[in-house]
Design a protein around this motif. Structure first.
Motif, PDB file in Angstrom:
ATOM      1  N   GLU A  19       0.830  -1.212   0.000  1.00  0.00           N
ATOM      2  CA  GLU A  19       0.000   0.000   0.000  1.00  0.00           C
ATOM      3  C   GLU A  19       0.859   1.255   0.000  1.00  0.00           C
ATOM      4  OE1 GLU A  19      -3.124   0.625  -0.429  1.00  0.00           O
ATOM      5  OE2 GLU A  19      -4.176  -1.222  -0.011  1.00  0.00           O
ATOM      6  N   ARG A  32      -3.820   2.636  -8.240  1.00  0.00           N
ATOM      7  CA  ARG A  32      -3.878   3.447  -7.019  1.00  0.00           C
ATOM      8  C   ARG A  32      -5.306   3.619  -6.497  1.00  0.00           C
ATOM      9  NH1 ARG A  32      -0.264   8.424  -5.244  1.00  0.00           N
ATOM     10  NH2 ARG A  32      -1.366   8.933  -3.342  1.00  0.00           N
ATOM     11  N   GLY A  36      -5.793  -0.303  -4.840  1.00  0.00           N
ATOM     12  CA  GLY A  36      -5.402   0.096  -3.487  1.00  0.00           C
ATOM     13  C   GLY A  36      -6.542  -0.100  -2.500  1.00  0.00           C
ATOM     14  N   ASP A  37      -7.762   0.251  -2.898  1.00  0.00           N
ATOM     15  CA  ASP A  37      -8.935   0.048  -2.046  1.00  0.00           C
ATOM     16  C   ASP A  37      -9.261  -1.440  -1.899  1.00  0.00           C
ATOM     17  OD1 ASP A  37      -9.230   2.730  -1.593  1.00  0.00           O
ATOM     18  OD2 ASP A  37     -10.783   3.017  -3.103  1.00  0.00           O
ATOM     19  N   VAL A  40      -6.700  -2.660   0.600  1.00  0.00           N
ATOM     20  CA  VAL A  40      -6.761  -2.123   1.962  1.00  0.00           C
ATOM     21  C   VAL A  40      -7.714  -2.924   2.843  1.00  0.00           C
ATOM     22  CG1 VAL A  40      -8.573  -0.332   1.791  1.00  0.00           C
ATOM     23  CG2 VAL A  40      -6.598   0.016   3.274  1.00  0.00           C
TER      24      VAL A  40
END
Length: 125
Positions: A19, A32, A36-37, A40
């Motif tokens: 991340e 990104r 990334g989400d 996460v």
């Protein structure tokens, strides 16, 4: 209920490093913002499972609920309403822009967790 799990902790560290790398070095329109989400929620799931002995379903539900709550705070402009718009930490933790696609990315991330747990790790609970 509390129990340290080094395997989940190692995954947490690996995902955290990924991340950070994405945040620092990737400036595109897919990895990104969406991948990334997606990652996460997996990171949060692994972090939770590193310290708390709960079922896959409970951990997945808690992480998804938390993620949706953060996204809802973005929708409600909570950072501004709390007067924290100049705080970098508040912007990183709470974010500053709502997106429906983020909810989809979180959901797909949790589905990936459940599939991995079920197929690869023979899910318990």
């Amino acid at each position: 209920m509390f129990q340290f799990n080094r395997n989940y902790f190692a995954l947490t560290i690996l995902l955290f490093v990924m991340e950070i790398a994405i945040g620092l070095y990737v400036h595109d329109n897919f990895i990104r913002p969406y991948f990334g989400d997606f990652l996460v929620v997996i990171l949060l799931y692994c972090f939770l499972k590193s310290f708390v002995k709960v079922s896959v379903w409970v951990a997945a539900a808690l992480v998804l609920l938390f993620s949706f709550a953060i996204e809802s705070a973005q929708y409600l402009n909570l950072v501004e309403k709390l007067g924290l718009q100049h705080s970098k930490i508040a912007k990183v933790v709470l974010g500053n822009s709502f997106a429906w696609m983020d909810l989809l990315a979180y959901t797909l991330g949790i589905l990936a967790v459940i599939i991995m747990e079920k197929i690869l790790f023979k899910m318990k609970g």
